[in-house]
Write a protein that holds these residues in place. Structure first.
Motif, PDB file in Angstrom:
ATOM      1  N   ASN A 102       0.736  -0.699  -0.156  1.00  0.00           N
ATOM      2  CA  ASN A 102      -0.193  -0.140  -0.409  1.00  0.00           C
ATOM      3  C   ASN A 102       0.652   1.107  -0.092  1.00  0.00           C
ATOM      4  O   ASN A 102       0.951   1.985   0.310  1.00  0.00           O
ATOM      5  N   ASN A 103       1.597   1.389  -0.736  1.00  0.00           N
ATOM      6  CA  ASN A 103       2.313   2.952  -1.049  1.00  0.00           C
ATOM      7  C   ASN A 103       3.670   2.539   0.514  1.00  0.00           C
ATOM      8  O   ASN A 103       4.166   4.256   0.318  1.00  0.00           O
ATOM      9  N   GLU A 104       4.113   1.872   0.944  1.00  0.00           N
ATOM     10  CA  GLU A 104       5.230   2.135   2.218  1.00  0.00           C
ATOM     11  C   GLU A 104       5.870   0.906   2.509  1.00  0.00           C
ATOM     12  O   GLU A 104       5.684  -0.073   2.221  1.00  0.00           O
ATOM     13  N   ILE A 105       7.236   1.611   3.577  1.00  0.00           N
ATOM     14  CA  ILE A 105       7.241   0.483   3.899  1.00  0.00           C
ATOM     15  C   ILE A 105       7.411   0.563   5.724  1.00  0.00           C
ATOM     16  O   ILE A 105       7.849   1.867   5.872  1.00  0.00           O
ATOM     17  N   ASN A 106       6.661   0.078   6.525  1.00  0.00           N
ATOM     18  CA  ASN A 106       6.418   0.372   7.555  1.00  0.00           C
ATOM     19  C   ASN A 106       6.881  -0.749   7.931  1.00  0.00           C
ATOM     20  O   ASN A 106       7.242  -1.963   8.319  1.00  0.00           O
ATOM     21  N   PHE A 132       7.876   4.824   5.523  1.00  0.00           N
ATOM     22  CA  PHE A 132       8.775   5.375   4.958  1.00  0.00           C
ATOM     23  C   PHE A 132       7.265   5.413   3.553  1.00  0.00           C
ATOM     24  O   PHE A 132       7.078   3.892   3.010  1.00  0.00           O
ATOM     25  N   LYS A 133       8.087   6.510   3.253  1.00  0.00           N
ATOM     26  CA  LYS A 133       6.692   6.138   1.999  1.00  0.00           C
ATOM     27  C   LYS A 133       7.298   6.516   0.449  1.00  0.00           C
ATOM     28  O   LYS A 133       7.970   7.300   0.132  1.00  0.00           O
ATOM     29  N   ILE A 134       6.359   5.801  -0.252  1.00  0.00           N
ATOM     30  CA  ILE A 134       7.404   5.649  -1.417  1.00  0.00           C
ATOM     31  C   ILE A 134       7.744   6.836  -2.147  1.00  0.00           C
ATOM     32  O   ILE A 134       8.213   7.125  -2.742  1.00  0.00           O
ATOM     33  N   LYS A 156       6.411  -3.247  -7.542  1.00  0.00           N
ATOM     34  CA  LYS A 156       5.260  -3.482  -8.477  1.00  0.00           C
ATOM     35  C   LYS A 156       5.036  -2.013  -7.288  1.00  0.00           C
ATOM     36  O   LYS A 156       3.683  -1.766  -8.580  1.00  0.00           O
ATOM     37  N   MET A 157       4.370  -2.177  -6.726  1.00  0.00           N
ATOM     38  CA  MET A 157       4.124  -0.632  -6.497  1.00  0.00           C
ATOM     39  C   MET A 157       4.314   0.657  -7.130  1.00  0.00           C
ATOM     40  O   MET A 157       3.688   1.084  -6.942  1.00  0.00           O
TER      41      MET A 157
END
Length: 415
Positions: A294-298, A313-315, A368-369
């Motif tokens: 969902n467009n982040e690395i949490n 961390f938002k892409i 992929k994101m």
């Protein structure tokens, strides 16, 4: 986008007549795919060039005199870059010449002949589908057959993929890698026996809202439902106590659609969870549970003081990332990988490092994101920065670029 190809070693071999040659270990996402000589790769390049002409990248030149160490190192690096660049064109990677080369390379390296065999493909509920296959069948073929047996509509196949995973005795589920379409799953499983991997089907998209496209097909609905239950049971999803009670009631009454509608509202649904790893943020010596989706690395980070800090961390604030081979651990059991990404934190760019053996899987998830975000932005008429990348012998780097078709070559000293 480029595949995660690397050449990790170059071994000098003796021929029966006394000559010498170099055998290159070709790895895909950190795992050995096969071993090839320069002459094999050169013949393969000639075949590709007959079909695709100038679309094929430049191949490293042949030396007619003995190579020095620096020349040998340069050739290894050039061959690695060639393998990465040749995968930019999907017409090439989908061609019979491309697929046949890697099929033979895998079979020859691991000495597995073409023959009939049985292969288990696991579903998220622990059940499996036993397939009667040829050892030379590709992942694309095996996925199609499996999903066809389940009654999945052909146009929905693109939303699923095969993965190698480890199902540990303590209940922990580890996704090892996504299987490339041209890879031979039967051969790869034999080569990865020491890891005790299984082959399974999982959905392959990072945007949970895409679930809605699959709800009208019974087979895809069942696959999503099984995976959602697995993610709850394995503690990948974080429902509140009240949400958990609702999920249990819906599961008891087999209300699959309502179950999936509810779980989409929950934290980390549809994410890929990585195994716990070390990181250097916000300081050295931290450990982290990493969730990607969902467009982040949490990251749920445990500080040296045992305090817990959750960071997203938002892409759209991520400029580049790279994977580096750090070599074997002190015990010599496995290679250590470093995943380093450049992030804009309050207006300042900084590098953040995760030490994880799933670095290539994390890189695949990010790509992929970005791909999904680009598709969505194109539909909505938005502008977006496109990322591109290449792999060197030491690291895989992704950097912003103006055009998805243009991939910049970044020198080692620029990293």
């Amino acid at each position: 986008m480029k595949l995660h190809f690397s050449i990790t070693t170059a071994e000098e071999q003796r021929e029966r007549r006394g000559g010498r040659y170099v055998l290159y270990s070709v790895c895909l996402e950190g795992f050995l795919l096969g071993k090839a000589r320069y002459s094999q790769l050169r013949r393969w390049d000639a075949q590709l060039r007959q079909l695709f002409g100038s679309a094929v990248p430049a191949f490293p030149p042949k030396y007619y005199l003995a190579m020095t160490k620096s020349m040998a190192d340069e050739r290894q690096s050039q061959l690695e870059q060639y393998l990465q660049n040749v995968t930019l064109d999907s017409n090439i990677t989908n061609s019979d010449v491309f697929i046949a080369f890697f099929r033979k390379l895998q079979q020859d390296t691991f000495k597995i002949q073409i023959q009939r065999a049985f292969l288990d493909v696991y579903l998220a509920d622990g059940s499996n589908i036993k397939l009667d296959i040829q050892t030379s069948d590709t992942a694309e073929q095996i996925l199609e057959v499996t999903l066809c047996k389940m009654g999945l509509s052909r146009e929905l196949t693109k939303y699923f993929s095969l993965f190698f995973f480890q199902d540990h005795d303590d209940g922990v589920l580890s996704v090892v890698k996504k299987v490339a379409e041209f890879e031979l799953p039967y051969v790869s499983l034999q080569s990865m026996k020491v890891l005790h991997c299984k082959l399974g089907i999982r959905k392959w998209y990072m945007d949970p809202s895409l679930d809605t496209l699959l709800m009208d097909c019974r087979a895809s609905l069942n696959l999503l439902y099984m995976q959602a239950i697995q993610e709850v049971e394995r503690n990948w999803v974080k429902p509140t106590e009240g949400q958990m009670q609702e999920l249990e009631l819906l599961q008891k009454n087999a209300h699959k659609v309502k179950f999936l509608e509810l779980i989409r509202e929950m934290q980390f649904y549809g994410y890929v969870r990585l195994d716990p790893c070390m990181c250097d943020y916000p300081e050295e010596g931290c450990t982290a549970d990493v969730y990607v989706g969902n467009n982040e690395i949490n990251c749920c980070i445990k500080l040296p003081t045992n305090q817990i800090k959750e960071v997203s961390f938002k892409i759209n604030r991520l400029r580049s990332w790279q994977v580096t081979f750090l070599g074997a651990t002190k015990g010599g059991e496995e290679d250590t990988l470093e995943f380093r990404f450049e992030y804009n934190d309050s207006g300042t760019w900084q590098w953040i490092i995760l030490y994880t053996k799933q670095a290539f899987l994390l890189s695949s998830c990010l790509k992929k994101m970005i791909s999904e975000h680009m598709t969505k932005a194109a539909r909505e008429g938005q502008e977006m920065v496109v990322h591109s990348g290449f792999i060197s012998r030491k690291r895989f780097l992704v950097r912003p670029n103006e055009d998805d078709r243009v991939f910049e070559k970044i020198r080692e000293e620029d990293l």
